[in-house]
Design a protein around this motif. Structure first.
Motif, short mmCIF file in Angstrom:
data_model
loop_
_atom_site.label_atom_id
_atom_site.label_comp_id
_atom_site.label_asym_id
_atom_site.label_seq_id
_atom_site.Cartn_x
_atom_site.Cartn_y
_atom_site.Cartn_z
N ASP A 74 40.88 34.55 29.22
CA ASP A 74 40.09 34.68 28.00
C ASP A 74 40.29 36.02 27.31
OD1 ASP A 74 39.07 32.17 28.36
OD2 ASP A 74 37.16 32.84 29.22
N SER A 75 40.83 37.01 28.04
CA SER A 75 41.08 38.33 27.44
C SER A 75 42.38 38.37 26.66
CB SER A 75 41.11 39.40 28.53
OG SER A 75 42.26 39.27 29.35
N ALA A 76 43.16 37.29 26.74
CA ALA A 76 44.46 37.27 26.06
C ALA A 76 44.65 35.98 25.27
CB ALA A 76 45.58 37.44 27.09
N PRO A 77 43.71 35.64 24.36
CA PRO A 77 43.85 34.38 23.61
C PRO A 77 45.08 34.35 22.72
CG PRO A 77 42.13 35.76 22.63
CD PRO A 77 42.52 36.40 23.94
N GLU A 78 45.58 35.53 22.34
CA GLU A 78 46.75 35.59 21.47
C GLU A 78 47.99 34.98 22.11
OE1 GLU A 78 44.33 39.46 20.90
OE2 GLU A 78 44.95 38.13 22.55
N LEU A 79 48.00 34.90 23.44
CA LEU A 79 49.17 34.35 24.13
C LEU A 79 49.24 32.83 24.05
CD1 LEU A 79 49.23 36.61 27.31
CD2 LEU A 79 50.81 36.68 25.38
N GLY A 80 48.11 32.22 23.75
CA GLY A 80 48.09 30.76 23.60
C GLY A 80 48.67 30.06 24.82
N GLY A 81 49.57 29.11 24.57
CA GLY A 81 50.16 28.32 25.63
C GLY A 81 51.14 29.07 26.51
N ALA A 82 51.48 30.30 26.14
CA ALA A 82 52.37 31.10 26.99
C ALA A 82 51.66 31.62 28.23
CB ALA A 82 52.95 32.27 26.20
N ALA A 83 50.31 31.65 28.22
CA ALA A 83 49.53 32.17 29.34
C ALA A 83 49.34 31.09 30.39
CB ALA A 83 48.19 32.68 28.85
N VAL A 84 49.59 31.45 31.64
CA VAL A 84 49.44 30.53 32.76
C VAL A 84 48.51 31.18 33.79
CG1 VAL A 84 50.61 29.25 34.58
CG2 VAL A 84 51.77 29.65 32.40
N ALA A 85 47.42 30.50 34.14
CA ALA A 85 46.45 31.06 35.08
C ALA A 85 46.93 30.89 36.52
CB ALA A 85 45.11 30.36 34.90
N VAL A 86 46.74 31.96 37.32
CA VAL A 86 47.04 31.90 38.75
C VAL A 86 45.85 32.48 39.51
CG1 VAL A 86 49.53 32.04 38.42
CG2 VAL A 86 48.22 34.14 38.72
N ASP A 87 45.74 32.12 40.78
CA ASP A 87 44.62 32.57 41.59
C ASP A 87 45.09 32.96 42.98
OD1 ASP A 87 42.13 32.14 39.93
OD2 ASP A 87 43.01 30.13 39.80
N THR A 88 44.28 33.77 43.64
CA THR A 88 44.57 34.22 45.00
C THR A 88 44.83 33.04 45.92
OG1 THR A 88 43.18 36.18 44.68
CG2 THR A 88 43.66 35.52 46.94
N GLY A 89 45.85 33.17 46.75
CA GLY A 89 46.21 32.12 47.68
C GLY A 89 47.24 31.16 47.15
N GLN A 90 47.54 31.27 45.86
CA GLN A 90 48.50 30.36 45.23
C GLN A 90 49.93 30.83 45.46
OE1 GLN A 90 47.50 29.63 41.14
NE2 GLN A 90 49.40 28.56 40.69
N ARG A 91 50.85 29.89 45.58
CA ARG A 91 52.28 30.19 45.61
C ARG A 91 52.94 29.40 44.49
NH1 ARG A 91 56.38 30.06 50.72
NH2 ARG A 91 55.51 32.15 50.93
N PHE A 92 53.79 30.05 43.72
CA PHE A 92 54.50 29.38 42.64
C PHE A 92 55.86 30.03 42.46
CE2 PHE A 92 52.18 32.90 40.80
CZ PHE A 92 53.01 33.41 39.82
N THR A 93 56.65 29.47 41.57
CA THR A 93 57.97 30.00 41.28
C THR A 93 58.01 30.51 39.85
OG1 THR A 93 59.03 28.47 42.83
CG2 THR A 93 60.44 29.49 41.17
N ALA A 94 58.50 31.72 39.67
CA ALA A 94 58.66 32.32 38.35
C ALA A 94 60.05 32.91 38.24
CB ALA A 94 57.61 33.40 38.10
N ALA A 95 60.79 32.47 37.24
CA ALA A 95 62.17 32.93 37.01
C ALA A 95 63.03 32.75 38.27
CB ALA A 95 62.17 34.40 36.58
N GLY A 96 62.72 31.74 39.05
CA GLY A 96 63.49 31.46 40.25
C GLY A 96 63.08 32.26 41.46
N PHE A 97 62.08 33.13 41.32
CA PHE A 97 61.56 33.92 42.43
C PHE A 97 60.32 33.22 43.00
CE2 PHE A 97 63.73 37.02 39.75
CZ PHE A 97 64.38 37.84 40.66
N ALA A 98 60.17 33.24 44.32
CA ALA A 98 58.95 32.75 44.95
C ALA A 98 57.88 33.83 44.84
CB ALA A 98 59.21 32.40 46.41
N VAL A 99 56.70 33.46 44.37
CA VAL A 99 55.63 34.43 44.15
C VAL A 99 54.38 33.99 44.91
CG1 VAL A 99 54.18 35.61 42.45
CG2 VAL A 99 56.54 34.97 41.85
#
Length: 210
Positions: A74-99
């Motif tokens: 909510d602090s970055a509404p200007e990003l619109g659909g470019a913003a992706v929410a993540v939370d503690t304990g989550q694992r995902f891939t960004a730019a081919g890196f495991a995060v």
């Protein structure tokens, strides 16, 4: 993996044509985002999240994505659909890196403030960026980005943090408020870090890590 240091808390990771940037804030250089599709942001403070830079990048690239704590969306509404929410304990891939997302809370400055969400990111199981926290990740990491100067940080706490994480190597971040003398002073004290290799990466320069 190539790790490039930009101003303050911003780093850029490059490996096999993949590029990922963490915490491009108001104290970091815009060129950190050149050719980048995906960005990690630990929390909403402007020295880690420069909305103007990220919006400009998203306007140039429809595939651009910014991963940040769900509480900060909510602090970055200007990003619109470019913003992706993540939370503690989550694992995902960004730019081919495991995060892996760890931590969850910003370090206290005074009397419960700032009281905002802050996540740390462990990239490819080897590089740990804690944002504005001293959270010790549950699994070992080889490379620690250690905060050097902040209103929420004491020198002894930075030393204890390195000792608790016990990485193979550590590099300082969050240091824009230190002049050259202050940087040398911090670096000298890091001799007390134990068995961790420590070095400062000048802004715009890089190291290769494995």
């Amino acid at each position: 993996m190539r790790l490039i240091k930009y101003g303050h808390a911003c780093v850029r990771l490059e490996a096999d044509g993949r590029v990922l940037v963490i915490d491009p804030g108001t104290f970091s250089e815009a060129e950190a985002l050149d050719g980048v599709d995906e960005v990690l942001v630990t929390h909403e403070h402007p020295d880690h999240l420069d909305i103007a830079k990220l919006v400009a990048a998203s306007q140039r690239n429809s595939a651009f994505r910014v991963y940040l704590p769900s509480a900060a969306i909510d602090s970055a509404p200007e990003l619109g659909g470019a913003a992706v929410a993540v939370d503690t304990g989550q694992r995902f891939t960004a730019a081919g890196f495991a995060v892996d997302v760890v931590g969850g809370a910003h370090a206290e400055i005074y009397d419960g403030l700032p009281g905002c969400a802050n996540v740390g990111f462990v990239v490819d199981g080897t590089v740990y960026h804690p944002g504005d926290s001293l959270f010790v990740p549950p699994s070992p990491v080889a490379t620690l980005l250690v905060p050097a100067a902040a209103p929420w940080l004491k020198l002894s706490e930075a030393l204890d943090f390195v000792r608790a994480v016990r990485p193979e190597r550590a590099f300082p971040i969050h240091d824009a408020t230190l002049n050259e003398l202050g940087q040398e002073y911090f670096d000298g004290w890091l001799d007390f870090k134990g068995g961790t290799e420590y070095a400062r990466i000048p802004v715009g320069e890089s190291v290769t890590i494995r």
